[in-house]
Design an enzyme around this catalytic site. Sequence first.
Site, PDB file in Angstrom:
ATOM      1  CE  LYS A  80      14.425   1.681   1.104  1.00  0.00           C
ATOM      2  NZ  LYS A  80      12.956   1.566   0.932  1.00  0.00           N
TER       3      LYS A  80
ATOM      4  CB  SER B  39      12.665  -0.131  -2.493  1.00  0.00           C
ATOM      5  OG  SER B  39      12.085   0.576  -1.403  1.00  0.00           O
TER       6      SER B  39
ATOM      7  N   GLY C  27       6.711   1.979   1.332  1.00  0.00           N
ATOM      8  CA  GLY C  27       5.729   2.784   0.606  1.00  0.00           C
ATOM      9  C   GLY C  27       4.810   1.953  -0.263  1.00  0.00           C
ATOM     10  N   GLY C  28       5.221   0.716  -0.547  1.00  0.00           N
ATOM     11  CA  GLY C  28       4.410  -0.204  -1.332  1.00  0.00           C
ATOM     12  C   GLY C  28       4.822  -1.635  -1.026  1.00  0.00           C
ATOM     13  N   GLY C  29       4.939  -1.937   0.266  1.00  0.00           N
ATOM     14  CA  GLY C  29       5.412  -3.251   0.687  1.00  0.00           C
ATOM     15  C   GLY C  29       6.918  -3.335   0.768  1.00  0.00           C
ATOM     16  CB  SER C  30       9.532  -0.749   0.306  1.00  0.00           C
ATOM     17  OG  SER C  30       9.146  -0.379  -0.986  1.00  0.00           O
TER      18      SER C  30
END
Length: 616
Positions: free
Chosen positions: A210, A286, A307-310
């Site tokens: 990534k 993301s 960081g939030g389900g990414s």
Amino acid sequence: MGTKKLELRPVSEMSTSKDSDTNYTAANVKAPRMAGLLLRCFTWMMESDIFGLIFRLKLKKDNLITKVFQQTEYHEPPMFQPHFPIEEVEESGVIQLEQNRSPPDHVARALECLYPLPSRNAIGDRNRHPFLHWKIRDYAEAFVSGRITPYLVAERFLSAVEDSCNRSPNMCFFIAYNEEDILRQASESTARHAKGKPLSVLDGVPIAVKDEIDCFPYLTTGGTKWMQKVRKVKDDAACIKRLRACGALLVGKTNMHELGQGTTGINPHYGAVRNPYDKDRCAGGSSGGSAAAVAAGLCPAALGVDGGGSVRMPAALCGVVGLKGTYGRVSSAGVLPLNWTLGSVGILAASVEDTLIMYTAIQGHLAQDWIASFPPAANLPILKDFEDGDLSKSKIISSIKIAKYSKWFDDSDKSVRTTCYSALNVLQQEYGVKVLEVTIPELEEMRLAHFITIGSEISASIGIDYDRMGIHDSGADIRVCFALYGSFSTRELLSAQRMRFRQMHYHMEIFKTADLIVTPTTAATAPVCSADGLKYGELNYVYGAKLMQYQIAGNFLGLPAISVPIGYDENGLPVGLQLIGRPWSEATLLHLASAIELLMAPNCTKPPEVVYDLLI
């Protein structure tokens, strides 16, 4: 008269039992979907001094941020980052890694946990398996046998990426890949195999990264057009160094939602990452590029950041496995600092086996890592219980206790809910796994607290550079996000950290009687890539909340979590089941995920619409 004071009961008076008097509150996002000209106009208003203030105050009030974090009294102190009880992790059927060994040594230990690779020729047994992603060990076996070389795989990879870019629409899997560097690595790996001295089972196997993780000589853009101007890449991230030590063929930087601040993977600069199962659908954010590259067969595994389900969200939407470890299990050195207390390097892979191999290779913290609870030695699950795919009874699986909050679990689209219940029922029938009904209070408050925290951290981390260099080169959706993030007050941020304390208490109470918590990974399947959002980005917080609603605890509380593909909805789009574990219990998650993967394999044979085979 002042505003009426609200008060939360102390956590000591709250219950997580199935008979709790806590009411479930579903996410109720008050924000319209915007794209195109409307979004551009709204961006201008949000960034203006007068209109911006009015809109920010209204958004925070309508979405309960003002009520919960400005007008509510808490009895608990703030918890500024995940901090876990200091206790030994007791897991069954595991081997423990020695912390001072090299990554190749660790990977060798992981191979000891696996059942023998099923015998199959170079094209696989397609009669028995209508669709099958090649595993890391398949690549290694092909290299060792001499049927193919890493160099030829690299050439096929480059050809496949070019084909994916020439499709209509462009699949947009990668932001950058360097043909010369890829072929150089492949040539070196081919030479090692020719001498019979591969560095590990990963030697020559294509792995994508990534574009939030430093991987020299690539720039790290974070999905922007400006980040590389203010932050130079001088070295590999810690996780990349470990993969290089294993000989992995690092094939480039995958596309991502700009700065990780979205759930679709639509990037106005590098294009929308398309879902291999339906190119008109999004891959998710993301880490969508990494998930899509794995699903399309371009690599058996890739790295993301969660960081939030990414990691878990795009894994579920693209039909692959997604794992984030406990906060601090994998070093964040060399990762773009978008959020300090929420993000973790994660793994996207086509199988649980490959997830285990990758996890074993990259796990480990550094002395300089800023983490509150330093990791104990990692355990690896012994998966030989499932000898050559045989679903023989396993006492280890049968002994695992799973917690489920049904009101929350059921707050998902019918097709998702039905598919997840089917997987749970099969697991219970095959192994007699016990499912315990629990209550998790204040889930909507946790979602909002995570939103405040992630917004405040990215604003503090890169806000100066964004204001100076990035604001005019960013997508409209990102500009709206930053305008809102800058409005969070000290009281709101500290109240959010007090909510973190409360949620850690609730989850630790549940883990006193259960080993893990089960949910759908996402409440809906992959959304359509709307044409009006491609140029400037898209704001759709309502659908975003549906995609994120089960994943927040993994980040806000730093808990390990994994998404496993279990089937498809009525449109043939993948559905994932999520397991959330106790701190440092990655081995338990991987063990149960492997059992679920084997049980649900007959339901996961649909090939993606866009898929490549690098070994044939």
